[in-house]
Design a protein around this motif. Structure first.
Motif, PDB file in Angstrom:
ATOM      1  N   UNK A 153       0.699  -1.218  -0.046  1.00 25.19           N
ATOM      2  CA  UNK A 153       0.031  -0.069  -0.038  1.00 25.19           C
ATOM      3  C   UNK A 153       0.814   1.135   0.198  1.00 25.19           C
ATOM      4  N   UNK A 154       0.764   1.993  -1.133  1.00 32.95           N
ATOM      5  CA  UNK A 154       1.600   3.322  -1.053  1.00 32.95           C
ATOM      6  C   UNK A 154       0.639   4.279  -1.778  1.00 32.95           C
ATOM      7  N   UNK A 155       0.944   5.498  -1.545  1.00 31.75           N
ATOM      8  CA  UNK A 155       0.584   6.652  -2.369  1.00 31.75           C
ATOM      9  C   UNK A 155       1.609   7.373  -3.013  1.00 31.75           C
ATOM     10  N   UNK A 156       1.298   7.948  -4.191  1.00 33.60           N
ATOM     11  CA  UNK A 156       2.244   8.412  -4.992  1.00 33.60           C
ATOM     12  C   UNK A 156       1.559   9.804  -5.385  1.00 33.60           C
ATOM     13  N   UNK A 157       1.854  11.058  -4.711  1.00 29.02           N
ATOM     14  CA  UNK A 157       1.338  12.007  -4.807  1.00 29.02           C
ATOM     15  C   UNK A 157       1.872  12.993  -6.149  1.00 29.02           C
ATOM     16  N   UNK A 158       0.836  13.913  -6.804  1.00 30.57           N
ATOM     17  CA  UNK A 158       1.243  14.550  -7.688  1.00 30.57           C
ATOM     18  C   UNK A 158       1.941  15.692  -7.413  1.00 30.57           C
ATOM     19  N   UNK A 159       2.780  16.168  -8.222  1.00 29.80           N
ATOM     20  CA  UNK A 159       3.804  17.467  -7.836  1.00 29.80           C
ATOM     21  C   UNK A 159       4.872  16.703  -7.068  1.00 29.80           C
ATOM     22  N   UNK A 160       5.188  15.650  -6.845  1.00 26.21           N
ATOM     23  CA  UNK A 160       6.176  15.150  -6.187  1.00 26.21           C
ATOM     24  C   UNK A 160       6.895  13.973  -7.174  1.00 26.21           C
ATOM     25  N   UNK A 161       8.362  13.853  -6.827  1.00 24.71           N
ATOM     26  CA  UNK A 161       9.139  12.807  -7.617  1.00 24.71           C
ATOM     27  C   UNK A 161       9.223  11.743  -6.538  1.00 24.71           C
ATOM     28  N   UNK A 162       8.732  10.682  -6.505  1.00 26.54           N
ATOM     29  CA  UNK A 162       8.806   9.443  -5.616  1.00 26.54           C
ATOM     30  C   UNK A 162      10.110   8.550  -6.128  1.00 26.54           C
ATOM     31  N   UNK A 163      11.001   8.206  -5.208  1.00 22.66           N
ATOM     32  CA  UNK A 163      11.949   7.173  -5.644  1.00 22.66           C
ATOM     33  C   UNK A 163      11.291   5.815  -5.308  1.00 22.66           C
ATOM     34  N   UNK A 164      11.417   4.804  -5.968  1.00 25.69           N
ATOM     35  CA  UNK A 164      10.879   3.549  -5.756  1.00 25.69           C
ATOM     36  C   UNK A 164      12.259   2.590  -5.849  1.00 25.69           C
ATOM     37  N   UNK A 165      12.693   2.545  -4.368  1.00 24.34           N
ATOM     38  CA  UNK A 165      14.119   1.657  -4.468  1.00 24.34           C
ATOM     39  C   UNK A 165      13.954   0.400  -4.072  1.00 24.34           C
ATOM     40  N   UNK A 166      15.047  -0.450  -4.258  1.00 20.37           N
ATOM     41  CA  UNK A 166      15.133  -1.873  -3.916  1.00 20.37           C
ATOM     42  C   UNK A 166      16.234  -2.674  -4.757  1.00 20.37           C
ATOM     43  N   UNK A 167      16.690  -3.666  -4.209  1.00 19.40           N
ATOM     44  CA  UNK A 167      17.681  -4.332  -4.933  1.00 19.40           C
ATOM     45  C   UNK A 167      16.819  -4.967  -6.287  1.00 19.40           C
ATOM     46  N   UNK A 168      18.078  -5.483  -7.159  1.00 24.25           N
ATOM     47  CA  UNK A 168      17.309  -6.401  -8.159  1.00 24.25           C
ATOM     48  C   UNK A 168      16.507  -7.340  -7.893  1.00 24.25           C
ATOM     49  N   UNK A 169      15.341  -7.600  -8.554  1.00 20.40           N
ATOM     50  CA  UNK A 169      14.507  -8.676  -8.272  1.00 20.40           C
ATOM     51  C   UNK A 169      13.375  -8.387  -6.948  1.00 20.40           C
ATOM     52  N   UNK A 170      13.547  -7.144  -6.535  1.00 23.93           N
ATOM     53  CA  UNK A 170      12.651  -6.902  -5.343  1.00 23.93           C
ATOM     54  C   UNK A 170      11.002  -6.454  -5.673  1.00 23.93           C
ATOM     55  N   UNK A 171      10.965  -6.494  -6.929  1.00 24.78           N
ATOM     56  CA  UNK A 171       9.549  -6.030  -7.414  1.00 24.78           C
ATOM     57  C   UNK A 171       9.263  -4.556  -7.873  1.00 24.78           C
ATOM     58  N   UNK A 172      10.269  -3.722  -8.294  1.00 21.41           N
ATOM     59  CA  UNK A 172      10.029  -2.617  -8.705  1.00 21.41           C
ATOM     60  C   UNK A 172       9.257  -2.557 -10.054  1.00 21.41           C
ATOM     61  N   UNK A 173       9.936  -3.362 -11.132  1.00 15.87           N
ATOM     62  CA  UNK A 173       9.144  -3.408 -12.148  1.00 15.87           C
ATOM     63  C   UNK A 173       7.635  -3.771 -12.273  1.00 15.87           C
ATOM     64  N   UNK A 174       7.684  -4.767 -11.324  1.00 15.11           N
ATOM     65  CA  UNK A 174       6.119  -5.377 -11.440  1.00 15.11           C
ATOM     66  C   UNK A 174       5.183  -4.064 -10.671  1.00 15.11           C
ATOM     67  N   UNK A 175       5.820  -3.715  -9.618  1.00  9.36           N
ATOM     68  CA  UNK A 175       4.920  -2.525  -9.045  1.00  9.36           C
ATOM     69  C   UNK A 175       4.621  -1.283 -10.083  1.00  9.36           C
ATOM     70  N   UNK A 176       5.738  -0.934 -10.937  1.00  6.25           N
ATOM     71  CA  UNK A 176       5.359   0.054 -11.848  1.00  6.25           C
ATOM     72  C   UNK A 176       4.314  -0.319 -12.706  1.00  6.25           C
ATOM     73  N   UNK A 177       4.455  -1.598 -13.127  1.00  2.00           N
ATOM     74  CA  UNK A 177       3.391  -2.225 -14.234  1.00  2.00           C
ATOM     75  C   UNK A 177       2.074  -2.217 -13.671  1.00  2.00           C
ATOM     76  N   UNK A 178       1.855  -2.588 -12.328  1.00  3.02           N
ATOM     77  CA  UNK A 178       0.814  -2.599 -11.951  1.00  3.02           C
ATOM     78  C   UNK A 178       0.382  -1.031 -11.714  1.00  3.02           C
ATOM     79  N   UNK A 179       1.155  -0.128 -11.311  1.00  2.00           N
ATOM     80  CA  UNK A 179       0.670   1.289 -10.866  1.00  2.00           C
ATOM     81  C   UNK A 179       0.037   1.868 -12.400  1.00  2.00           C
TER      82      UNK A 179
END
Ligand SMILES: Nc1ncnc2c1ncn2[C@@H]1O[C@H](COP(=O)(O)OP(=O)(O)O)[C@@H](O)[C@H]1O
Ligand SMILES: [Mg+2]
Length: 227
Positions: free
Chosen positions: A37-63
């Motif tokens: 559960x996360x909120x990405x607000x307008x007007x801000x740059x949010x970094x989504x960090x994590x090691x390789x394989x942690x799910x970043x691409x999957x999360x962006x794809x769903x977002x």
């Protein structure tokens, strides 16, 4: 005489645009995202960090509506991102980790088609594409076929294509991974510009210097939010 007497309505409460992920789980053989559960607000740059394989691409794809979550919802001000087809809403633009460029088209054509696909007239789309390439310092590469470009040059074309549409939501997946420090700085500056005009901007990265330059920071590990 008060404003009401003149028939004025009170000023509308500004809607606070946000991309909200509620209890997202994604299972593909095993659990790749676990109750995120996360909120990405307008007007801000949010970094989504994590090691390789942690799910970043999957999360962006769903977002961004490319993937349907197994459970939970992703929504932009209440509008579901998953449209049923894997086609993102027109409000969404991606800079993909794999670039997604058409190798036999020129750099300018690759950027221009993002606008043409949204209904912009070809001449206007080409003009905007030139300007977008210039934002990333590659205006001189407009005529070049993408398959002739270096990895870093392709990455900057992919940035130009994602940024050119002026989307409400910009999701960038490791957009600086192939870039030197100077060009990384350019991309970070441009991400900030997109947030400054009111976009929701999320950048997946495992580069601490990129995280440092963002307004907000969400960290993933093994499919879970750890900060
Ligand atoms: N469609 C899929 N089916 C099975 N496993 C997948 C699929 N997509 C990604 N994975 C796995 O899920 C994990 C998370 O992947 P990913 O979201 O690409 O992580 P990141 O972008 O942080 O490197 C990785 O272990 C990856 O191998
Ligand atoms: Mg990834």
């Amino acid at each position: 005489m008060s404003d009401l007497d003149q028939g004025f309505s009170p000023a509308p409460v500004a809607t606070r645009t946000e991309l909200r992920l509620d209890s997202i789980t994604y299972v593909a053989g095993r659990t790749l995202l676990d109750d995120v559960s996360v909120v990405f607000p307008a007007g801000k740059v949010t970094a989504l960090s994590g090691p390789s394989g942690s799910g970043k691409t999957t999360l962006l794809s769903i977002a961004g509506g490319l993937l349907q979550p197994t459970s939970g919802t992703a929504a932009l001000d209440g509008q579901e991102m998953w449209t049923g087809s894997g086609d993102p809403l027109p409000e969404v633009a991606f800079v993909l980790q794999v670039y997604g460029l058409v190798p036999i088209l020129s750099a300018r054509e690759n950027v221009s088609i993002a606008l043409r696909a949204r209904g912009t007239a070809p001449a206007d789309a080409d003009e905007a594409a030139e300007a977008a390439l210039a934002r990333f310092g590659i205006a001189d590469l407009g005529e070049r076929q993408v398959e002739e470009l270096s990895g870093g040059q392709m990455q900057r074309v992919a940035c130009a294509r994602g940024f050119v549409v002026g989307a409400q939501v910009l999701l960038a997946d490791e957009p600086t991974s192939e870039l030197d420090e100077g060009n990384r700085g350019v991309v970070l500056q441009e991400l900030r510009e997109e947030a400054a005009r009111g976009a929701v901007v999320v950048v997946a990265t495992h580069d601490p210097a990129v995280v440092e330059a963002c307004d907000l920071h969400i960290a993933l590990d093994e499919g879970r939010v750890v900060r």
